[in-house]
Design a protein around this motif. Structure first.
Motif, PDB file in Angstrom:
ATOM      1  N   THR A 102       0.840  -1.196   0.000  1.00 56.23           N
ATOM      2  CA  THR A 102       0.000   0.000   0.000  1.00 56.23           C
ATOM      3  C   THR A 102       0.879   1.252   0.000  1.00 56.23           C
ATOM      4  O   THR A 102       2.099   1.178   0.204  1.00 56.23           O
ATOM      5  N   ALA A 103       0.221   2.397  -0.192  1.00 56.83           N
ATOM      6  CA  ALA A 103       0.953   3.667  -0.181  1.00 56.83           C
ATOM      7  C   ALA A 103       1.688   3.856   1.139  1.00 56.83           C
ATOM      8  O   ALA A 103       2.876   4.219   1.159  1.00 56.83           O
ATOM      9  N   VAL A 104       1.016   3.600   2.256  1.00 50.79           N
ATOM     10  CA  VAL A 104       1.659   3.825   3.555  1.00 50.79           C
ATOM     11  C   VAL A 104       2.807   2.846   3.773  1.00 50.79           C
ATOM     12  O   VAL A 104       3.846   3.205   4.355  1.00 50.79           O
ATOM     13  N   GLU A 105       2.675   1.626   3.288  1.00 55.60           N
ATOM     14  CA  GLU A 105       3.768   0.657   3.422  1.00 55.60           C
ATOM     15  C   GLU A 105       4.956   1.057   2.553  1.00 55.60           C
ATOM     16  O   GLU A 105       6.117   0.924   2.973  1.00 55.60           O
ATOM     17  N   ASN A 106       4.688   1.554   1.350  1.00 58.41           N
ATOM     18  CA  ASN A 106       5.780   2.025   0.488  1.00 58.41           C
ATOM     19  C   ASN A 106       6.535   3.179   1.132  1.00 58.41           C
ATOM     20  O   ASN A 106       7.769   3.217   1.111  1.00 58.41           O
ATOM     21  N   VAL A 107       5.806   4.116   1.707  1.00 61.51           N
ATOM     22  CA  VAL A 107       6.454   5.277   2.325  1.00 61.51           C
ATOM     23  C   VAL A 107       7.252   4.861   3.556  1.00 61.51           C
ATOM     24  O   VAL A 107       8.343   5.395   3.819  1.00 61.51           O
ATOM     25  N   ALA A 108       6.747   3.906   4.299  1.00 57.10           N
ATOM     26  CA  ALA A 108       7.431   3.458   5.519  1.00 57.10           C
ATOM     27  C   ALA A 108       8.681   2.638   5.233  1.00 57.10           C
ATOM     28  O   ALA A 108       9.521   2.458   6.132  1.00 57.10           O
ATOM     29  N   MET A 109       8.850   2.145   4.014  1.00 54.94           N
ATOM     30  CA  MET A 109       9.909   1.181   3.717  1.00 54.94           C
ATOM     31  C   MET A 109      11.308   1.629   4.143  1.00 54.94           C
ATOM     32  O   MET A 109      12.056   0.843   4.745  1.00 54.94           O
ATOM     33  N   PRO A 110      11.738   2.881   3.870  1.00 53.69           N
ATOM     34  CA  PRO A 110      13.091   3.273   4.305  1.00 53.69           C
ATOM     35  C   PRO A 110      13.275   3.195   5.820  1.00 53.69           C
ATOM     36  O   PRO A 110      14.369   2.900   6.303  1.00 53.69           O
ATOM     37  N   LEU A 111      12.205   3.451   6.576  1.00 49.87           N
ATOM     38  CA  LEU A 111      12.283   3.356   8.027  1.00 49.87           C
ATOM     39  C   LEU A 111      12.253   1.905   8.485  1.00 49.87           C
ATOM     40  O   LEU A 111      12.950   1.522   9.435  1.00 49.87           O
ATOM     41  N   LEU A 112      11.464   1.075   7.810  1.00 51.00           N
ATOM     42  CA  LEU A 112      11.407  -0.344   8.162  1.00 51.00           C
ATOM     43  C   LEU A 112      12.756  -1.023   7.931  1.00 51.00           C
ATOM     44  O   LEU A 112      13.123  -1.957   8.653  1.00 51.00           O
ATOM     45  N   LEU A 113      13.493  -0.522   6.926  1.00 52.52           N
ATOM     46  CA  LEU A 113      14.818  -1.092   6.653  1.00 52.52           C
ATOM     47  C   LEU A 113      15.792  -0.834   7.800  1.00 52.52           C
ATOM     48  O   LEU A 113      16.804  -1.525   7.924  1.00 52.52           O
ATOM     49  N   ARG A 114      15.495   0.145   8.629  1.00 52.44           N
ATOM     50  CA  ARG A 114      16.325   0.408   9.804  1.00 52.44           C
ATOM     51  C   ARG A 114      16.027  -0.557  10.943  1.00 52.44           C
ATOM     52  O   ARG A 114      16.692  -0.530  11.975  1.00 52.44           O
ATOM     53  N   ARG A 115      14.995  -1.367  10.776  1.00 56.98           N
ATOM     54  CA  ARG A 115      14.596  -2.390  11.758  1.00 56.98           C
ATOM     55  C   ARG A 115      14.170  -1.769  13.092  1.00 56.98           C
ATOM     56  O   ARG A 115      14.392  -2.352  14.159  1.00 56.98           O
TER      57      ARG A 115
END
Length: 225
Positions: A102-115
Motif C-alpha cells: 500500500t501507499a503507507v507501506e511504500n512510504v514506511a519502507m526506508p524506516l522499516l529497513l532500519r529495523r
C-alpha cells in the motif's frame, strides 16, 4: 549556513569497446542546507552519472564527494548504504513503488529497513502522506493511484527519513502540467519545512525557475546557467 554536500574535481570515465569516454571532467559543486539547485543539460551530458556519484551509487575515478562531512569513496558499500538511508532521499522520473504494498507501506519502507518499531515507521509514513495531500489514499496500492498521486507517494517516501539532501532526477518528467505545478509547490514547501537541500535534474522550465540556483552540465563540467 551548514554545507551538506560537496564534490571536488570529480572525474568519471566509461569504457565503450576500445574507447574510453570521459563523461565528467572535473565537476565541483557545493550545497548548503535548505538550498535548492537545478542541473540542466542535453541528453547524454552526464546528469544521471553525476547524480549517481552524489548519491553514493557509484564512485568517481578521481576527485571527492562528501555527504554531511563523510567522503563517500572511502567507505564500504554497507557504510554508503547507511548514509543513503540516513542522509539522502531519492526521487526519480518513474516512481519505483512496490506494487504489492500500500501507499503507507511504500512510504514506511526506508524506516522499516532500519529495523525500528514497525508501528512508529507507519505512523511517520501516515504523517508524510498527509503532508503531501494523500491522507485518504493510504491503503491504496500503486495501481489504484493516478500518476500524480504515485509521484507524491514517492516524494513522501523520499522525505519520511527527514534527509539532509534530496536528489531528484526528472521528478516531473512523466506528469501533466497540473501535476507538475503541484509537485513543484510540494517540493518547495517540504524544502522550507524540513530545511532539506534539493538537487534537481530537470528539463522543466517551471521547476528551474523555482530553484535558488541553476547549473548547466556541458562538456563534462558544471557552469552557472
Amino acid at each position: 549556513m551548514a554545507q551538506v554536500l560537496q564534490c571536488k574535481s570529480i572525474v568519471r570515465t566509461f569504457a565503450s569497446g576500445p574507447l574510453r569516454v570521459e563523461v565528467l571532467k572535473g565537476v565541483d559543486l557545493s550545497v548548503d542546507a535548505g538550498s535548492r539547485q537545478a542541473i540542466i543539460g542535453v541528453s547524454g551530458s552526464g546528469k544521471s552519472t553525476l547524480m549517481h556519484l552524489l548519491g553514493g551509487l557509484d564512485v568517481p575515478d578521481s576527485g571527492t564527494v562528501q555527504v554531511c562531512g563523510k567522503e563517500m569513496s572511502g567507505l564500504s558499500d554497507a557504510e554508503r548504504g547507511r548514509i543513503r538511508n540516513q542522509s539522502l532521499g531519492f526521487i526519480y522520473q518513474f516512481h519505483h513503488l512496490l506494487p504489492e504494498f500500500t501507499a503507507v507501506e511504500n512510504v514506511a519502507m526506508p524506516l522499516l529497513l532500519r529495523r525500528g518499531p514497525n508501528e512508529k515507521a507507519l505512523d511517520q509514513a501516515r504523517e508524510f502522506l498527509s503532508r503531501v495531500g494523500l491522507s485518504g489514499r493510504m491503503r491504496h496500492k500503486p495501481a489504484e493511484l493516478s500518476g500524480g498521486e504515485r509521484q507524491r507517494v514517492a516524494i513522501a517516501r523520499a522525505l519520511v527519513t527527514r534527509p539532509r539532501i534530496i536528489l531528484a532526477d526528472e521528478p516531473t518528467g512523466n506528469l501533466d502540467r497540473k501535476n507538475v505545478v503541484q509537485v513543484q509547490e510540494l517540493l518547495l514547501k517540504m524544502s522550507q519545512e524540513l530545511d532539506t537541500a534539493f538537487i534537481v535534474v530537470t528539463h522543466d522550465h517551471t521547476v528551474v525557475e523555482s530553484m535558488d540556483v541553476t547549473y548547466q552540465l556541458e562538456d563534462g563540467k558544471l557552469f552557472a546557467a
